[in-house]
Design an enzyme around this catalytic site. Sequence first.
Site, short mmCIF file in Angstrom:
data_model
loop_
_atom_site.label_atom_id
_atom_site.label_comp_id
_atom_site.label_asym_id
_atom_site.label_seq_id
_atom_site.Cartn_x
_atom_site.Cartn_y
_atom_site.Cartn_z
CG PHE A 139 -18.60 -45.18 60.89
CD1 PHE A 139 -18.59 -45.85 59.68
CD2 PHE A 139 -18.18 -45.85 62.03
CE1 PHE A 139 -18.16 -47.17 59.60
CE2 PHE A 139 -17.75 -47.17 61.96
CZ PHE A 139 -17.74 -47.84 60.75
CE LYS A 192 6.53 -20.41 60.91
NZ LYS A 192 7.82 -20.32 61.58
CE LYS A 237 -24.09 -36.82 63.19
NZ LYS A 237 -22.88 -37.08 63.94
CG ASP A 272 -18.21 -31.42 60.06
OD1 ASP A 272 -18.39 -32.17 59.09
OD2 ASP A 272 -18.49 -31.76 61.24
CE LYS A 295 -24.38 -36.72 57.92
NZ LYS A 295 -22.95 -36.48 57.84
CG ASN A 318 -10.66 -35.49 62.66
OD1 ASN A 318 -10.20 -36.62 62.63
ND2 ASN A 318 -11.34 -34.96 61.64
N1 CTP Z 1 -19.22 -37.05 56.87
C1 CTP Z 1 -19.06 -36.64 55.56
N2 CTP Z 1 -18.66 -35.37 55.30
C2 CTP Z 1 -18.42 -34.49 56.29
C3 CTP Z 1 -18.59 -34.90 57.63
C4 CTP Z 1 -19.00 -36.18 57.90
O1 CTP Z 1 -19.27 -37.44 54.66
N3 CTP Z 1 -18.03 -33.27 55.99
C5 CTP Z 1 -19.66 -38.43 57.13
C6 CTP Z 1 -18.71 -39.25 57.97
O2 CTP Z 1 -17.82 -39.98 57.15
C7 CTP Z 1 -19.65 -40.17 58.72
C8 CTP Z 1 -20.91 -39.37 58.85
O3 CTP Z 1 -20.85 -38.35 57.86
O4 CTP Z 1 -19.95 -41.35 57.99
C9 CTP Z 1 -21.13 -38.75 60.19
O5 CTP Z 1 -20.00 -38.03 60.59
P1 CTP Z 1 -19.98 -37.23 61.97
O6 CTP Z 1 -18.69 -36.51 62.11
O7 CTP Z 1 -20.45 -38.13 63.08
O8 CTP Z 1 -21.16 -36.22 61.83
P2 CTP Z 1 -21.39 -34.90 61.03
O9 CTP Z 1 -22.33 -35.22 59.92
O10 CTP Z 1 -20.14 -34.20 60.68
O11 CTP Z 1 -22.24 -34.09 62.12
P3 CTP Z 1 -21.76 -33.41 63.49
O12 CTP Z 1 -20.31 -33.04 63.31
O13 CTP Z 1 -22.66 -32.24 63.59
O14 CTP Z 1 -21.98 -34.43 64.57
#
Ligand code: CTP
Length: 399
Positions: free
Chosen positions: A324, A289, A338, A279, A342, A210
């Site tokens: 975040f 490859k 969140k 995620d 969380k 990303n």
């Molecule tokens: N985070 C994490 N592990 C993941 C994804 C996210 O620990 N696999 C943490 C990030 O470091 C951040 C927080 O969760 O502090 C929120 O991340 P964000 O990408 O905004 O949200 P997600 O929880 O992944 O939810 P979504 O993608 O559905 O918005």
Amino acid sequence: MELKDKNILLGVTGGIAAYKAPGICSLLSKQGANVKVIMTEAAQKFVSKLTFQTMSRNLVYTDMFEEYPQDAEVAHIQLAKWADIFVIAPASANSIAKFANGIGDNLLSATFLAARSKIMIVPAMNTFMLNNPATKENMQKLRNRGIEVLGTHFDLLACNDVGSGKMLEPEEIVEEIDSLLREKDLAGKNVLVTAGPTIEAIDPVRYLTNHSSGKMGYALAEEAQKRGANVTLISGPTSLSRPKVSKFISVISSLDMYQAVTEHFITADIVVKAAAPADYRPKEYHPQKIKKETGDEFRIELERNPDILKLVAAKKQDQIMVGFAAESENELANAMAKLTGKNLDMIIVNNIKAENAGFQSDTNVVTTIDKHKNMERIGEMPKTQLAKVIWDKIKRTFL
Ligand code: CTP
């Protein structure tokens, strides 16, 4: 930066690195510091007094016995009292020897004797002079007195020898000054920060990732370190240079990050998860490859990665957990979900669509929400400045 309105006395000694000292002066002035410069006689052979006068917008001091118009007191005593920090850059072997042995035979060394402020010495010299036992002993003596003596770079030196002795760059010196002037209000705290994206391999050539740059997390880690915390930074792949933190752990995938965070979470007092771990990861890794003969369409099946923050926060004891949220719509409602979902103490919401904010930007606009639902919008500012504001907020709310 903590440099605004700080009184910084810059001592310049004779050495070729003196040509870089106006750069230090200029950077400090730009940050809003008041800079006064003392030059030794030898320094004036390399750079002119006028250069420093122009850069610092102040009178330059060179002589013990000259009368300086605005100073009623003796110059070296007045300057020593005025300074919040006294930086000698470049510091020659000769001046270092004088400082270590209490000799005050020119304005610079006499001011050094009278100094009660923080002192930083930035050596620059030929590598053999640096490694001479006399210089080494002198530097050690100064360190033992609580004076900050910085290192040097290894390079091809002006004298054509290769080795240590090259002065640190002006930007690095200014960072060190900034760090030394910081209030150490996070001293004794173990801080765990995550930063950057993760990458999830598809085959030996391709991967999913990303836009996270790591800038926000690195700024938070560096700021905490400057304030005296013992910082562990767990970082996904970024193009940033390695920051000055107690421990730097480089990871690739979300699973690697999960493992590293789990390992370091137990001893942390404060956890700040600024990373953007993927995620999902490809269900299958192709060890060879993937060739395009595979077909006109190609599908990658993905499976969920662990939600690192959620899993570790579930095991939290006394840790302060800051997460975040990157949102492109309904930012506050999503972030609030969140925060509770969380088990966090605070969440910092980025609207990734806002101008001058989000992933690759040097600036950011965020809203913080704490577990008592107090909300604050923090307007556009550089991520380094925002890191300071966030730590002030964490300190005020939880420490
Ligand atoms: N985070 C994490 N592990 C993941 C994804 C996210 O620990 N696999 C943490 C990030 O470091 C951040 C927080 O969760 O502090 C929120 O991340 P964000 O990408 O905004 O949200 P997600 O929880 O992944 O939810 P979504 O993608 O559905 O918005």
